[in-house]
Design an enzyme around this catalytic site. Sequence first.
Site, short mmCIF file in Angstrom:
data_model
loop_
_atom_site.label_atom_id
_atom_site.label_comp_id
_atom_site.label_asym_id
_atom_site.label_seq_id
_atom_site.Cartn_x
_atom_site.Cartn_y
_atom_site.Cartn_z
N LYS A 186 -0.51 2.99 -5.19
CA LYS A 186 -0.29 4.10 -6.12
C LYS A 186 -1.54 4.31 -6.96
O LYS A 186 -2.16 3.37 -7.41
CB LYS A 186 0.88 3.74 -7.04
CG LYS A 186 1.79 4.93 -7.28
CD LYS A 186 2.97 4.54 -8.12
CE LYS A 186 4.26 4.62 -7.34
NZ LYS A 186 5.31 3.84 -7.95
N ASP A 200 0.83 -1.20 0.00
CA ASP A 200 0.00 0.00 0.00
C ASP A 200 0.86 1.24 0.00
O ASP A 200 2.07 1.18 0.10
CB ASP A 200 -0.82 0.04 1.30
CG ASP A 200 -2.13 -0.68 1.13
OD1 ASP A 200 -2.58 -0.83 -0.01
OD2 ASP A 200 -2.69 -1.10 2.16
#
Length: 405
Positions: free
Chosen positions: A226, A204
């Site tokens: 992202k 993450d």
Amino acid sequence: MSLPVGLRLAGRTVLVAGGGPVAERRVRALLIERARVLLVAPEVTEELARLADQDPHLVWHRRRAAAADLDGVWLLFAHTSSPRAQRELAEAAESRRIFAVIGGDPQASTAWSAAAARAHGVSVGVNAAADPARAKAVAAWIQARLETGEAPVRARREQVLESPDESRLPPGGVALVGGGPGDPGLLTVRGRHLLADADVVVADRLGPVDLLPRLAEHARIIDVGKRAGYHKVTQDRINATLVEEARKGLRVVRLKGGDPFVFGRGGEEEEYCAAHGVPVEVVPGITSAVSVPAAAGIPVTHRNLSHGFSVVTAHTELPVVPHDRAHTLILLMGVRRLADTSRHLIELGHDPLTPVAIVERGWTPEQRTTVGTLETIAQLARRRGVRAPAVIVVGDVAAMGASTD
Ligand code: SAH
């Protein structure tokens, strides 16, 4: 000076002269290497006597060691208590061209025993001139890095798996690892080990992202935090990725910020994997809900100030929390709606003067705290350009934090 070499001693005879604690350590190490150990000493430790009884690779002669004991020997460890015996053994070994570790006398030794670090089939020997304590300290430092995978010791399993015989795929699995709030030191030891062993890391945006470049040596990193354009990778896509990778026989770590089960959708990922027959392990993490306030000096409970806390996201739960300055309210993902939330809390009965602290990017070098009250915080936050990720703390304990630049 010494040249580091690895001696392959299996089946070869090594003489250990002396039966004290140092000799005991040597004998143990030699037996692990499956050497044939000839132990010569009038007296030995209890443990050595026990080993000699049990292990056919260890033979103990109960007398003083002499030059003749070197016949047929590849290597000598001399750890007797007599300087004269040490000297005589050193000379006898030298004339027979047998390498010798002479305890307590690095100059008379023709071999120096290295302090060793071993893990994952890699061994590192450390020699530090004639300073064994320094060598041990360095070896311990290396050992920790081998074990945690900070040193790139693991071969990539994907290469192993490229073998033609797919029927022999090792079982893969998924570990949902809570990475803590951001500082790599706040990841659990279990989590760190699993990362060291991972073939694939699904990461993450939050959590200990600084670790990722180092992991890339042995693992493939899939960054689902992202945003590609405006689209975040969907949860369905993440779930599917976890299962696909694990089914290839790979060890998958799903690395999440904080704790996987605190607003982390870890429960969904666990259910999805289980429903698809993929083994899942859950490794808790230090949640930002508690640790980010702590980073700003705010305890979520405190004697006489707060007797409990609620962790919520924003709107819907607000009516059901206690509207009391002595009950700490912790808001995650709340920056965007801060103005609405603070107004709403006052409407619901919260004292407008209740202290509020916002802690941005906790446990990173960019950590910043903004302290105000329910009445003032939205304006303050706007003025200071407060941005996510941040934890918002509402309640008397929030006043224990102080605004920082
Ligand atoms: N599972 C996570 C929370 C995920 S929700 C946990 O247990 O911590 C994401 C929210 O967590 C962010 O919007 C922010 O409110 C908070 N958060 C996570 N890490 C943070 C950090 N380092 N600093 C400030 N807030 C953080």
